[in-house]
Scaffold this motif. Structure first.
Motif, PDB file in Angstrom:
ATOM      1  N   GLU A 114      -2.409   8.960  -0.608  1.00  0.00           N
ATOM      2  CA  GLU A 114      -1.884   7.715  -0.239  1.00  0.00           C
ATOM      3  C   GLU A 114      -1.581   7.790   1.147  1.00  0.00           C
ATOM      4  O   GLU A 114      -1.900   6.462   1.854  1.00  0.00           O
ATOM      5  N   LEU A 115      -1.353   8.648   1.987  1.00  0.00           N
ATOM      6  CA  LEU A 115      -1.128   8.527   3.318  1.00  0.00           C
ATOM      7  C   LEU A 115      -2.691   8.304   4.182  1.00  0.00           C
ATOM      8  O   LEU A 115      -2.838   7.803   4.991  1.00  0.00           O
ATOM      9  N   GLU A 117      -5.110   6.759   2.897  1.00  0.00           N
ATOM     10  CA  GLU A 117      -5.409   5.207   2.595  1.00  0.00           C
ATOM     11  C   GLU A 117      -4.316   4.245   3.387  1.00  0.00           C
ATOM     12  O   GLU A 117      -4.858   3.279   4.130  1.00  0.00           O
ATOM     13  N   HIS A 118      -3.362   4.755   3.334  1.00  0.00           N
ATOM     14  CA  HIS A 118      -2.275   3.760   4.245  1.00  0.00           C
ATOM     15  C   HIS A 118      -2.529   3.756   5.919  1.00  0.00           C
ATOM     16  O   HIS A 118      -2.368   2.860   6.440  1.00  0.00           O
ATOM     17  N   GLU A 162       5.984   6.844  -1.200  1.00  0.00           N
ATOM     18  CA  GLU A 162       6.741   5.846  -0.654  1.00  0.00           C
ATOM     19  C   GLU A 162       7.626   6.577   0.863  1.00  0.00           C
ATOM     20  O   GLU A 162       7.513   5.536   1.930  1.00  0.00           O
ATOM     21  N   LYS A 165       5.358   7.342   3.534  1.00  0.00           N
ATOM     22  CA  LYS A 165       4.522   6.194   4.286  1.00  0.00           C
ATOM     23  C   LYS A 165       5.447   5.391   5.276  1.00  0.00           C
ATOM     24  O   LYS A 165       5.337   5.037   6.387  1.00  0.00           O
ATOM     25  N   ASP A 169       5.141   5.263   9.147  1.00  0.00           N
ATOM     26  CA  ASP A 169       5.509   4.078   9.829  1.00  0.00           C
ATOM     27  C   ASP A 169       6.553   3.836  11.044  1.00  0.00           C
ATOM     28  O   ASP A 169       6.184   3.297  12.146  1.00  0.00           O
TER      29      ASP A 169
END
Length: 284
Positions: A114-115, A117-118, A162, A165, A169
């Protein structure tokens, strides 16, 4: 000089500016003086030049070689062996996701995917703003906090996709980020200088401790008699015992017995009726 791999002339590595070199020479001299053999200071010196440029460049390799009386090939061999030395420009924050066995099972693989992609980067790649380099890392001996994410080798425990991410950020936005435990977070260059062996001047860094988690300390508490031993639970129900006991007349455990997979089997040594002699030439 000649590039051995291509057989082409190779330009000598540029030097640091005079003021930077003078400062690095003073720092290097302090590090080298700590060791009876100067070449033992190679690892700290590589951290030192990495703290200057953010990765180990040809200029940094040349500097280390000159300070220690080594060849650039010897320095390069060491700098390319250890993963903590970067070979290309990288971000201010090295975000490492543990994907070793336990962290992977607990969600590390999902966090890493996920990281990627993020952030829009692959393994070992850096975001366009130069803030974050993402990589998967091997076990960091923090299995009781799995899954673990590390930023410049500071721990962020019990992560989820979550929370990870949100973490990256915040790093990219310049917001303050506090590790779960250990010393306060600093940039990769600042971390490299600390790893070179210079004092850690971050507020609270001296008092900070990592420490093992409760899961890791269970065995110690058991050894000291401070905790009740765990209840042993059989993975499968025990079969009913016959009058002859758990072993059949043939001398083997019944197929339903929990130890049937490792019960004695007939071999050439235990089965005189079927001895195994030397292999004949015809059978070769």
């Amino acid at each position: 000089m000649t590039d051995v791999s291509l057989g082409l002339p190779q330009m000598p590595a540029p030097d640091f500016p005079a003021d930077v070199r003078a400062r690095l020479e003073a720092d290097a001299g302090e590090l080298i003086a700590r060791y009876p053999d100067s070449r033992s200071a190679l690892l700290p010196l590589l951290h030192l030049v990495q703290a200057e440029e953010g990765h180990v460049t040809r200029t940094g390799v040349r500097f280390c070689a000159e300070m220690l009386g080594l060849t650039t090939a010897e320095v390069t061999a060491v700098s390319t062996f250890y993963s903590m030395y970067r070979r290309k420009p990288s971000g201010d924050y090295q975000v490492g996701v543990c994907t070793n066995t336990l962290c992977a099972v607990m969600g590390g693989d999902a966090i890493f995917d996920e990281l990627k992609e993020h952030l829009g980067v692959g393994n070992g790649e850096t975001t366009d703003d130069g803030m974050v380099t993402l990589e998967h890392v091997e076990c960091n001996a923090a299995c009781d906090f799995a899954p673990v994410v590390m930023v410049n080798w500071e721990f962020f425990d019990n992560q989820t996709p979550e929370s990870a991410k949100r973490l990256v950020d915040d790093l990219r936005a310049g917001r303050t980020v506090e590790p779960t435990r250990g010393a306060p977070l600093c940039t990769f260059k600042e971390t490299a200088r600390i790893l070179a062996g210079f004092p850690d001047t971050r507020p609270g860094a001296v008092e900070a401790t990592g420490g093992a988690g409760s899961a890791s300390l269970v065995g110690l508490r058991l050894a000291k008699g401070e905790a009740e031993p765990g209840r042993v639970v059989s993975p499968r129900p025990a079969p009913p015992e016959s009058a002859e006991g758990p072993v059949t007349p043939t001398g083997e455990a019944p197929s339903s017995h929990p130890s049937s997979h490792d019960a004695p089997r007939k071999t050439s040594a235990s089965d005189p009726e079927h001895p195994a002699g030397p292999v004949s030439e015809e059978g070769e």
